[in-house]
Design a protein around this motif. Structure first.
Motif, PDB file in Angstrom:
ATOM      1  N   ALA A  48       0.825  -1.207   0.000  1.00 16.80           N
ATOM      2  CA  ALA A  48       0.000   0.000   0.000  1.00 16.80           C
ATOM      3  C   ALA A  48       0.858   1.256   0.000  1.00 16.80           C
ATOM      4  CB  ALA A  48      -0.920   0.004   1.215  1.00 16.80           C
ATOM      5  N   GLN A  49       0.259   2.358  -0.448  1.00 22.19           N
ATOM      6  CA  GLN A  49       0.936   3.648  -0.459  1.00 22.19           C
ATOM      7  C   GLN A  49       0.063   4.697   0.213  1.00 22.19           C
ATOM      8  OE1 GLN A  49       1.689   4.168  -4.702  1.00 22.19           O
ATOM      9  NE2 GLN A  49       3.774   3.429  -4.462  1.00 22.19           N
ATOM     10  N   GLY A  50       0.666   5.818   0.562  1.00 22.79           N
ATOM     11  CA  GLY A  50      -0.083   6.948   1.098  1.00 22.79           C
ATOM     12  C   GLY A  50      -0.915   6.595   2.320  1.00 22.79           C
ATOM     13  N   LEU A  51      -2.164   7.062   2.331  1.00 19.70           N
ATOM     14  CA  LEU A  51      -3.038   6.865   3.479  1.00 19.70           C
ATOM     15  C   LEU A  51      -3.375   5.400   3.729  1.00 19.70           C
ATOM     16  CD1 LEU A  51      -5.515   9.828   2.907  1.00 19.70           C
ATOM     17  CD2 LEU A  51      -3.787   9.639   4.707  1.00 19.70           C
ATOM     18  N   ALA A  52      -3.211   4.567   2.710  1.00 20.92           N
ATOM     19  CA  ALA A  52      -3.529   3.143   2.859  1.00 20.92           C
ATOM     20  C   ALA A  52      -2.444   2.372   3.591  1.00 20.92           C
ATOM     21  CB  ALA A  52      -3.770   2.527   1.484  1.00 20.92           C
ATOM     22  N   GLN A  53      -1.284   2.992   3.816  1.00 22.69           N
ATOM     23  CA  GLN A  53      -0.204   2.303   4.511  1.00 22.69           C
ATOM     24  C   GLN A  53      -0.605   1.959   5.944  1.00 22.69           C
ATOM     25  OE1 GLN A  53       3.983   3.962   3.339  1.00 22.69           O
ATOM     26  NE2 GLN A  53       2.566   5.677   3.352  1.00 22.69           N
ATOM     27  N   ASP A  54      -0.147   0.801   6.394  1.00 21.15           N
ATOM     28  CA  ASP A  54      -0.452   0.360   7.750  1.00 21.15           C
ATOM     29  C   ASP A  54       0.326   1.184   8.765  1.00 21.15           C
ATOM     30  OD1 ASP A  54      -1.811  -2.117   9.199  1.00 21.15           O
ATOM     31  OD2 ASP A  54       0.112  -1.740  10.186  1.00 21.15           O
ATOM     32  N   ILE A  55      -0.234   1.351   9.944  1.00 25.45           N
ATOM     33  CA  ILE A  55       0.443   2.138  10.985  1.00 25.45           C
ATOM     34  C   ILE A  55       1.753   1.475  11.404  1.00 25.45           C
ATOM     35  CG2 ILE A  55      -0.678   1.056  12.974  1.00 25.45           C
ATOM     36  CD1 ILE A  55       0.056   4.836  12.456  1.00 25.45           C
ATOM     37  N   ASP A  56       1.850   0.176  11.210  1.00 32.66           N
ATOM     38  CA  ASP A  56       3.114  -0.519  11.493  1.00 32.66           C
ATOM     39  C   ASP A  56       4.231  -0.022  10.576  1.00 32.66           C
ATOM     40  OD1 ASP A  56       4.712  -2.740  12.747  1.00 32.66           O
ATOM     41  OD2 ASP A  56       4.748  -3.434  10.670  1.00 32.66           O
ATOM     42  N   THR A  57       3.862   0.332   9.348  1.00 33.68           N
ATOM     43  CA  THR A  57       4.843   0.900   8.420  1.00 33.68           C
ATOM     44  C   THR A  57       5.358   2.230   8.951  1.00 33.68           C
ATOM     45  OG1 THR A  57       3.686  -0.153   6.581  1.00 33.68           O
ATOM     46  CG2 THR A  57       5.241   1.589   6.023  1.00 33.68           C
ATOM     47  N   TYR A  58       4.447   3.026   9.488  1.00 32.93           N
ATOM     48  CA  TYR A  58       4.827   4.298  10.119  1.00 32.93           C
ATOM     49  C   TYR A  58       5.820   4.048  11.250  1.00 32.93           C
ATOM     50  CZ  TYR A  58       4.247   8.306  13.300  1.00 32.93           C
ATOM     51  OH  TYR A  58       4.469   9.354  14.153  1.00 32.93           O
ATOM     52  N   ASP A  59       5.514   3.091  12.117  1.00 34.61           N
ATOM     53  CA  ASP A  59       6.380   2.815  13.267  1.00 34.61           C
ATOM     54  C   ASP A  59       7.775   2.375  12.820  1.00 34.61           C
ATOM     55  OD1 ASP A  59       4.398   3.434  15.106  1.00 34.61           O
ATOM     56  OD2 ASP A  59       3.661   1.364  15.225  1.00 34.61           O
TER      57      ASP A  59
END
Length: 279
Positions: free
Chosen positions: A104-115
């Motif tokens: 996924a990209q953008g807003l669809a990215q999982d919060i785990d990707t953010y972490d």
């Protein structure tokens, strides 16, 4: 006398790309270097390239490890002090656009990707800087953070978490620069644009995909006005300039862009990557 004689440098993410080129350059210029990365085979290749430049093996400290872990951070600092006795230069280069597990990209990215993105691109820099700070204060040394042009005022919606982490790194650079200059330590950042490294492959993209993107960028003025792809050595030279106190002593807390003119046009964000790859 080489300009970094009697200097000790730690370069994170030095098993490839910008970090590898920086380690080679600083070592050639007389520095004793600690190199580090997660991939033992690639890190060994960095060591071989440094030694091929005539650098004595005793001037290189190699640490295999994940810089996001406390264990690797502590080993980096402790082994450098044990082997070389001090730290003059810290290059926080390790970083990546961590791919989302689902693609996924953008807003669809999982919060785990953010972490995971912030753990690598920001948290590890904060932790390692805190652990190296007292040693660098003793030598009145230099800290150089490797950021990105995606940190700027323009948007980068396909990988917003990556852009956010680099924008935060720029802010951290400015704030630590103000704090540490009181102790004679300079902190600056370099913000590369399109540079040919293993960056895209590290995100999971096949090699041919990276080559296709690089070819496209280099042939379109809206993406790269110079029409010349950046090489790791281009950024390594800028890092070395900022690590060289006599040459750059009046530069404090700055984020220096090296991008072949990309951010002057900002056209790169107007292209649909999926359309490029489908042609």
């Amino acid at each position: 006398m080489p300009r970094f004689s009697n200097k000790v440098a730690i370069i994170t993410g030095s098993s490839n790309g910008i970090g590898r080129s920086t380690a080679i350059l600083l070592a050639k210029d007389g520095a004793k270097v600690t190199i580090t990365g997660r991939n033992a085979e690639r890190l060994e290749q960095t060591l071989k390239l440094i030694l091929a430049e005539g650098v004595p093996e005793e001037n290189v400290n190699s640490v295999v490890g994940d810089v996001t872990t406390v264990t690797a951070q502590d080993e980096l600092i402790d082994s450098t002090i044990k082997k070389f006795g001090k730290i003059d230069i810290l290059v926080n280069n390790a970083g990546s656009a961590v791919p989302d597990a689902t693609g996924a990209q953008g807003l669809a990215q999982d919060i785990d990707t953010y972490d995971r993105m912030f753990a690598l691109n920001l948290r590890s820099v904060v932790q390692l800087t805190k652990k190296a700070k007292d040693y660098i204060i003793q030598t009145k040394g230099e800290i150089i953070n490797v950021s990105s042009i995606v940190s700027g005022a323009h948007g980068f919606p396909d990988s917003s978490f990556y852009a956010m982490s680099k924008a935060a790194l720029d802010s951290y650079t400015r704030n630590t620069a103000l704090e540490l200059i009181e102790h004679g330590v300079r902190v600056n950042a370099v913000n590369p644009g399109i540079v040919v490294t293993g960056f895209l492959e590290a995100t999971g993209a096949p090699k041919q995909i990276g080559e296709k993107l690089y070819d496209y960028f280099a042939s379109h003025k809206a993406c790269l006005p110079s029409k010349e792809l950046g090489q790791p050595e281009d950024i390594a030279n800028l890092i070395a300039f900022l690590a060289d106190r006599p040459l750059s002593k009046y530069i404090i807390g700055q984020t220096i862009v090296a991008d072949g003119g990309t951010t002057l046009v900002l056209g790169i964000g107007a292209h649909n990557i999926a359309d490029i790859l489908s042609k």
